[in-house]
Design a protein around this motif. Structure first.
Motif, PDB file in Angstrom:
ATOM      1  N   ASP A 131       0.866  -1.175   0.000  1.00 21.15           N
ATOM      2  CA  ASP A 131       0.000   0.000   0.000  1.00 21.15           C
ATOM      3  C   ASP A 131       0.907   1.232   0.000  1.00 21.15           C
ATOM      4  O   ASP A 131       1.877   1.289   0.777  1.00 21.15           O
ATOM      5  CB  ASP A 131      -0.874  -0.020   1.260  1.00 21.15           C
ATOM      6  N   VAL A 132       0.623   2.215  -0.845  1.00 21.00           N
ATOM      7  CA  VAL A 132       1.482   3.395  -0.925  1.00 21.00           C
ATOM      8  C   VAL A 132       1.531   4.160   0.400  1.00 21.00           C
ATOM      9  O   VAL A 132       2.492   4.889   0.663  1.00 21.00           O
ATOM     10  CB  VAL A 132       1.031   4.343  -2.065  1.00 21.00           C
ATOM     11  N   TYR A 133       0.526   3.978   1.231  1.00 25.39           N
ATOM     12  CA  TYR A 133       0.523   4.629   2.542  1.00 25.39           C
ATOM     13  C   TYR A 133       1.754   4.213   3.347  1.00 25.39           C
ATOM     14  O   TYR A 133       2.329   5.013   4.091  1.00 25.39           O
ATOM     15  CB  TYR A 133      -0.753   4.245   3.301  1.00 25.39           C
ATOM     16  N   GLN A 134       2.184   2.951   3.178  1.00 27.58           N
ATOM     17  CA  GLN A 134       3.356   2.457   3.908  1.00 27.58           C
ATOM     18  C   GLN A 134       4.626   3.189   3.496  1.00 27.58           C
ATOM     19  O   GLN A 134       5.537   3.379   4.305  1.00 27.58           O
ATOM     20  CB  GLN A 134       3.525   0.956   3.666  1.00 27.58           C
ATOM     21  N   ILE A 135       4.689   3.583   2.233  1.00 27.35           N
ATOM     22  CA  ILE A 135       5.840   4.341   1.752  1.00 27.35           C
ATOM     23  C   ILE A 135       5.915   5.683   2.472  1.00 27.35           C
ATOM     24  O   ILE A 135       6.993   6.122   2.904  1.00 27.35           O
ATOM     25  CB  ILE A 135       5.747   4.540   0.229  1.00 27.35           C
ATOM     26  N   LEU A 136       4.773   6.311   2.645  1.00 23.74           N
ATOM     27  CA  LEU A 136       4.742   7.593   3.343  1.00 23.74           C
ATOM     28  C   LEU A 136       5.042   7.426   4.828  1.00 23.74           C
ATOM     29  O   LEU A 136       5.701   8.270   5.433  1.00 23.74           O
ATOM     30  CB  LEU A 136       3.375   8.249   3.141  1.00 23.74           C
ATOM     31  N   GLU A 137       4.566   6.330   5.417  1.00 22.39           N
ATOM     32  CA  GLU A 137       4.888   6.038   6.821  1.00 22.39           C
ATOM     33  C   GLU A 137       6.400   5.942   7.014  1.00 22.39           C
ATOM     34  O   GLU A 137       6.952   6.476   7.986  1.00 22.39           O
ATOM     35  CB  GLU A 137       4.258   4.714   7.256  1.00 22.39           C
ATOM     36  N   ALA A 138       7.043   5.245   6.105  1.00 22.54           N
ATOM     37  CA  ALA A 138       8.487   5.067   6.191  1.00 22.54           C
ATOM     38  C   ALA A 138       9.211   6.405   6.078  1.00 22.54           C
ATOM     39  O   ALA A 138      10.144   6.695   6.840  1.00 22.54           O
ATOM     40  CB  ALA A 138       8.963   4.123   5.090  1.00 22.54           C
ATOM     41  N   ARG A 139       8.770   7.212   5.145  1.00 18.58           N
ATOM     42  CA  ARG A 139       9.390   8.531   4.944  1.00 18.58           C
ATOM     43  C   ARG A 139       9.224   9.405   6.182  1.00 18.58           C
ATOM     44  O   ARG A 139      10.154  10.094   6.617  1.00 18.58           O
ATOM     45  CB  ARG A 139       8.753   9.199   3.726  1.00 18.58           C
ATOM     46  N   LEU A 140       8.026   9.379   6.759  1.00 13.97           N
ATOM     47  CA  LEU A 140       7.735  10.200   7.928  1.00 13.97           C
ATOM     48  C   LEU A 140       8.563   9.765   9.142  1.00 13.97           C
ATOM     49  O   LEU A 140       8.949  10.591   9.963  1.00 13.97           O
ATOM     50  CB  LEU A 140       6.247  10.125   8.262  1.00 13.97           C
ATOM     51  N   ALA A 141       8.856   8.460   9.239  1.00 13.24           N
ATOM     52  CA  ALA A 141       9.622   7.940  10.375  1.00 13.24           C
ATOM     53  C   ALA A 141      11.115   8.219  10.253  1.00 13.24           C
ATOM     54  O   ALA A 141      11.860   8.049  11.213  1.00 13.24           O
ATOM     55  CB  ALA A 141       9.387   6.442  10.526  1.00 13.24           C
ATOM     56  N   GLY A 142      11.560   8.648   9.056  1.00 11.13           N
ATOM     57  CA  GLY A 142      12.972   8.975   8.882  1.00 11.13           C
ATOM     58  C   GLY A 142      13.753   8.031   8.007  1.00 11.13           C
ATOM     59  O   GLY A 142      14.989   8.090   7.960  1.00 11.13           O
ATOM     60  N   ALA A 143      13.063   7.146   7.285  1.00 15.61           N
ATOM     61  CA  ALA A 143      13.761   6.214   6.397  1.00 15.61           C
ATOM     62  C   ALA A 143      14.329   6.945   5.187  1.00 15.61           C
ATOM     63  O   ALA A 143      13.816   7.986   4.762  1.00 15.61           O
ATOM     64  CB  ALA A 143      12.812   5.120   5.928  1.00 15.61           C
ATOM     65  N   ASP A 144      15.393   6.375   4.634  1.00 12.37           N
ATOM     66  CA  ASP A 144      15.984   6.882   3.395  1.00 12.37           C
ATOM     67  C   ASP A 144      15.674   5.965   2.219  1.00 12.37           C
ATOM     68  O   ASP A 144      15.900   6.332   1.064  1.00 12.37           O
ATOM     69  CB  ASP A 144      17.507   6.999   3.547  1.00 12.37           C
ATOM     70  N   ALA A 145      15.191   4.754   2.528  1.00  9.38           N
ATOM     71  CA  ALA A 145      14.889   3.772   1.487  1.00  9.38           C
ATOM     72  C   ALA A 145      13.840   2.792   1.990  1.00  9.38           C
ATOM     73  O   ALA A 145      13.655   2.631   3.199  1.00  9.38           O
ATOM     74  CB  ALA A 145      16.154   3.019   1.075  1.00  9.38           C
ATOM     75  N   VAL A 146      13.166   2.144   1.042  1.00  7.80           N
ATOM     76  CA  VAL A 146      12.192   1.105   1.362  1.00  7.80           C
ATOM     77  C   VAL A 146      12.480  -0.119   0.509  1.00  7.80           C
ATOM     78  O   VAL A 146      13.126  -0.025  -0.538  1.00  7.80           O
ATOM     79  CB  VAL A 146      10.739   1.567   1.116  1.00  7.80           C
ATOM     80  N   VAL A 147      11.973  -1.265   0.965  1.00  9.01           N
ATOM     81  CA  VAL A 147      12.100  -2.508   0.207  1.00  9.01           C
ATOM     82  C   VAL A 147      10.794  -2.768  -0.535  1.00  9.01           C
ATOM     83  O   VAL A 147       9.713  -2.715   0.062  1.00  9.01           O
ATOM     84  CB  VAL A 147      12.400  -3.700   1.136  1.00  9.01           C
ATOM     85  N   LEU A 148      10.888  -3.053  -1.827  1.00  8.02           N
ATOM     86  CA  LEU A 148       9.724  -3.405  -2.632  1.00  8.02           C
ATOM     87  C   LEU A 148       9.948  -4.799  -3.204  1.00  8.02           C
ATOM     88  O   LEU A 148      10.976  -5.051  -3.837  1.00  8.02           O
ATOM     89  CB  LEU A 148       9.527  -2.399  -3.769  1.00  8.02           C
ATOM     90  N   SER A 149       9.022  -5.702  -2.974  1.00  9.31           N
ATOM     91  CA  SER A 149       9.155  -7.071  -3.452  1.00  9.31           C
ATOM     92  C   SER A 149       8.586  -7.227  -4.853  1.00  9.31           C
ATOM     93  O   SER A 149       7.402  -6.968  -5.089  1.00  9.31           O
ATOM     94  CB  SER A 149       8.434  -8.030  -2.498  1.00  9.31           C
ATOM     95  N   ALA A 150       9.420  -7.689  -5.776  1.00  7.34           N
ATOM     96  CA  ALA A 150       8.944  -7.941  -7.138  1.00  7.34           C
ATOM     97  C   ALA A 150       7.905  -9.053  -7.128  1.00  7.34           C
ATOM     98  O   ALA A 150       6.912  -9.005  -7.864  1.00  7.34           O
ATOM     99  CB  ALA A 150      10.123  -8.326  -8.032  1.00  7.34           C
ATOM    100  N   ALA A 151       8.095 -10.064  -6.282  1.00  4.84           N
ATOM    101  CA  ALA A 151       7.166 -11.189  -6.210  1.00  4.84           C
ATOM    102  C   ALA A 151       5.801 -10.748  -5.703  1.00  4.84           C
ATOM    103  O   ALA A 151       4.765 -11.244  -6.155  1.00  4.84           O
ATOM    104  CB  ALA A 151       7.733 -12.274  -5.296  1.00  4.84           C
ATOM    105  N   LEU A 152       5.776  -9.820  -4.786  1.00  3.16           N
ATOM    106  CA  LEU A 152       4.530  -9.374  -4.172  1.00  3.16           C
ATOM    107  C   LEU A 152       3.802  -8.333  -5.029  1.00  3.16           C
ATOM    108  O   LEU A 152       2.580  -8.380  -5.184  1.00  3.16           O
ATOM    109  CB  LEU A 152       4.814  -8.798  -2.785  1.00  3.16           C
TER     110      LEU A 152
END
Length: 277
Positions: A131-152
């Motif tokens: 869910d794209v919301y998770q990408i924003l959650e990660a950014r807000l928490a201070g992440a510099d990168a996220v993992v995206l699964s090709a299989a998923l």
């Protein structure tokens, strides 16, 4: 989202959906987008790994902090995130990863934020993103990168990569098969994690990294190796295969001295080693 009927990921997805429903009730997509817009610029996770490799001629270690794992037992009941992050930085980790899934990894975005405040290293949010919301959650928490699964994510992968880029997050695309490598490359991925572990079956297949890394153009993609890795020999072997970084989690966190294991992986001679020699 692609989820086979026999996927062992199903309970994690169900639990994560429930969390997201609650999170969205507290803070809408528009509200979180507004807050993300006020965030300082990210620090460049992929660039930090590339810089480490150029400076050292060997893969950097992405040290992962997590409170548990569905694959292995023997984890500690309490993780001192701040202290461990500081130790990993002091020893020489190239970057850090923080598992934020609660059910089995016993992590949260609050833990990621704690680590963000403790170190200067770049951070990867290790989540099961659908869910794209998770990408924003990660950014807000201070992440510099996220993992995206090709299989998923399947055909949605390119769109998720673009959404991550829109908020200045590097997208580390995880693959486990030749077909997933092809999918990642077609989606424009220039940052790929080849894992020995299948995301749906949880099966660990040693040698997957060595088999798949040659399929990825080294001049266009920075490759990370992961999955059951935790020794100096692993780092050297995967470096020879073409990996520019190696992600290690369980080997560190299941040991009573995580920083000590990292020292061994980096080939750092301690005083005890010197005396023994």
């Amino acid at each position: 989202m692609i989820l086979p009927d026999d996927s062992r990921l199903k309970p994690f997805i169900a639990q994560r959906r429930d969390q997201l429903t609650k999170s969205k009730a507290r803070r809408s997509l528009g509200q979180i987008q507004g807050k993300v817009g006020e965030m300082p610029m990210t620090r460049g996770f992929q660039g930090a790994l590339a810089a480490y490799y150029r400076a050292n001629g060997a893969p950097g270690i992405i040290a992962e902090l997590k409170g548990g794992s569905p694959f292995d037992a023997g984890f500690r009941t309490l993780v001192p995130y701040k202290a461990l992050a500081e130790d990993f930085e002091a020893v020489g980790a190239a970057a850090l990863s923080v598992a934020v899934e609660r059910q089995s990894f016993r992590g949260s975005y609050s833990d990621l934020a704690t680590v963000r405040g403790a170190v200067n290293l770049t951070l990867l949010a290790q989540d099961i993103i659908f869910d794209v919301y998770q990408i924003l959650e990660a950014r807000l928490a201070g992440a510099d990168a996220v993992v995206l699964s090709a299989a998923l994510l399947g055909p949605e992968l390119a769109a998720f990569r673009e959404r991550a880029a829109s908020v200045a997050l590097d997208a580390l695309v995880q693959v486990h098969t030749p077909a997933e490598v092809e999918l990642a490359l077609k989606a424009g991925a220039d940052f790929i994690c080849v894992s020995n572990r299948d995301i749906h079956s949880f099966a660990l297949t040693p040698g997957t990294c060595e088999a798949l890394i040659p399929l990825i153009p080294a001049d266009k993609v920075l490759v990370v190796a992961a999955g059951g890795l935790g020794t100096l020999e692993d780092r050297e072997r995967l470096g020879a295969a073409g990996a520019k970084a190696v992600l290690m989690g369980t080997a560190l966190m299941a040991d009573s001295d995580p920083a000590g294991v990292l020292e061994q992986v980096l080939g750092i001679e301690t005083e005890a080693d010197a005396e023994a020699g």
